[in-house]
Design an enzyme around this catalytic site. Sequence first.
Site, mmCIF file in Angstrom:
data_model
loop_
_atom_site.group_PDB
_atom_site.id
_atom_site.type_symbol
_atom_site.label_atom_id
_atom_site.label_comp_id
_atom_site.label_asym_id
_atom_site.label_seq_id
_atom_site.Cartn_x
_atom_site.Cartn_y
_atom_site.Cartn_z
ATOM 1 N N LEU A 142 -11.709 1.267 3.156
ATOM 2 C CA LEU A 142 -10.933 0.053 2.975
ATOM 3 C C LEU A 142 -10.380 -0.496 4.280
ATOM 4 O O LEU A 142 -10.192 -1.702 4.424
ATOM 5 C CB LEU A 142 -9.778 0.304 2.000
ATOM 6 C CG LEU A 142 -10.170 0.697 0.574
ATOM 7 C CD1 LEU A 142 -8.924 1.038 -0.232
ATOM 8 C CD2 LEU A 142 -10.950 -0.430 -0.091
ATOM 9 N N PHE A 194 -3.761 5.287 13.199
ATOM 10 C CA PHE A 194 -3.409 6.485 12.437
ATOM 11 C C PHE A 194 -4.635 7.219 11.902
ATOM 12 O O PHE A 194 -4.603 8.427 11.673
ATOM 13 C CB PHE A 194 -2.529 6.095 11.251
ATOM 14 C CG PHE A 194 -3.224 5.151 10.296
ATOM 15 C CD1 PHE A 194 -4.027 5.630 9.287
ATOM 16 C CD2 PHE A 194 -3.098 3.782 10.439
ATOM 17 C CE1 PHE A 194 -4.693 4.764 8.421
ATOM 18 C CE2 PHE A 194 -3.748 2.911 9.590
ATOM 19 C CZ PHE A 194 -4.555 3.401 8.583
ATOM 20 N N GLY A 195 -5.716 6.467 11.583
ATOM 21 C CA GLY A 195 -6.884 7.034 10.920
ATOM 22 C C GLY A 195 -7.559 6.015 10.033
ATOM 23 O O GLY A 195 -7.730 4.861 10.419
ATOM 24 N N VAL A 243 -8.367 4.467 5.760
ATOM 25 C CA VAL A 243 -7.977 4.366 4.353
ATOM 26 C C VAL A 243 -9.254 4.207 3.532
ATOM 27 O O VAL A 243 -10.105 3.372 3.850
ATOM 28 C CB VAL A 243 -7.041 3.170 4.102
ATOM 29 C CG1 VAL A 243 -6.689 3.079 2.615
ATOM 30 C CG2 VAL A 243 -5.776 3.292 4.943
ATOM 31 N N ASP A 289 7.780 -2.952 10.794
ATOM 32 C CA ASP A 289 6.443 -3.469 11.115
ATOM 33 C C ASP A 289 5.939 -4.407 10.017
ATOM 34 O O ASP A 289 4.811 -4.280 9.538
ATOM 35 C CB ASP A 289 5.468 -2.309 11.311
ATOM 36 C CG ASP A 289 4.184 -2.739 12.020
ATOM 37 O OD1 ASP A 289 4.193 -3.803 12.670
ATOM 38 O OD2 ASP A 289 3.171 -2.017 11.916
#
Length: 389
Positions: free
Chosen positions: A23, A28-29, A31, A135
């Site tokens: 997605l 961070f990585g 999804v 944020d």
Amino acid sequence: MGTTSSSSADDSCIEDYKFLSRLGYGGFGDVFKCVDKRTKKIVALKVSNRPWGLVREASMLKKLMDHKLDQCNIVKFYNSFGTDRCLVFEPLDISLKGHLAETKVVMQLQDIRTVIEQMAEALDALKKIGVIHSDVNTNNIMLMDRVRPFRVKLIDFGMAISTCSAEQSHIDHGYSNRAPEIILRLPFTEAIDMWSLGCVMGKMVVGSILFPGRNNYEMLQYIVDLLGLPPAHVINVGSESRDYFTETDSQHWELIEYWGLRKSDNRRYTFRSLDEVITINKSEADEMKECINLLKAMLQWDARERIIPSEVLAHPLITRSYLNKSSSLNNCYSQIKCVVPRNEVCLVDVGNMRMALWPQFPSRAAPVQTSSGQQQLWQKEFVLQNLFN
């Protein structure tokens, strides 16, 4: 599926999920859209690529779920596993940024109202439990589906902090939504989220980023161009204000000109005042005026004067109270039409007429009273069109 405890969350593992698609991704990585094999439900799985995982975000999300903030337009967090390297959420559809990119048109005012109302509810809930999101941007506002009226959720609490630790924290989010107090290094509060939401609203209204700066200096140039110089007391308190502003001989502040720092202008609009947006969009004029009024309240230099979430929810743009005033005005005109026969000329004391009707419209500045007994000859249509000019 409900929020599970950390002990039961640790019983989960990556093999419990069937991966369907990717997605999104970030620093961070990644999804992923997944199926939980145990419940057969679709979920969103956020997987960290960092050794320390998503411990801070998981801890904050558990706090939010303990307060049932998923009922306040905040993403529902189910559980975490893998030493908080994997977070499991409810599935959502598309980010506000993705929606704007797809449609490629300025959002309708009714959609803007819907998004801002729901985000104000989310920020109000966070404020009540002492949390700053830190944020807020179009990437972190998600549409649950594409059915109107839109339902949206606030996501990504990786930078969220407690209000009590705000002064000690260092915020380093994207430039375009960065509040002045972060740039100038003033003490800050949850008001930085309201500034960021104002930037989101500006993008929805205008169709492009209001302050597309690539560094703090460009940000300040764009903000000053649109909102004017900050109040002197704001500059005086900022520990880094003098990196950007200088005091003149007349004891006024002005932005320092650094030659060569801004070789190109990234803005996609030409206006230099938010009031000009009203004249650009002449349709739905009353609603647009309220829209810009709210946007100005969100984008106050001084965080103490910035509108707070509960006040946003009571603003005329959200409550649509301006429609009642418009209705009263129309009713007033209808009554006058009944009094004045069609195609006839009558004597009208304009000053007395205005003062008699004015209490129904308290939001307007009081008109000047004409001298006693002054009368002018007016035709019916002229009276109707100019009664409140």
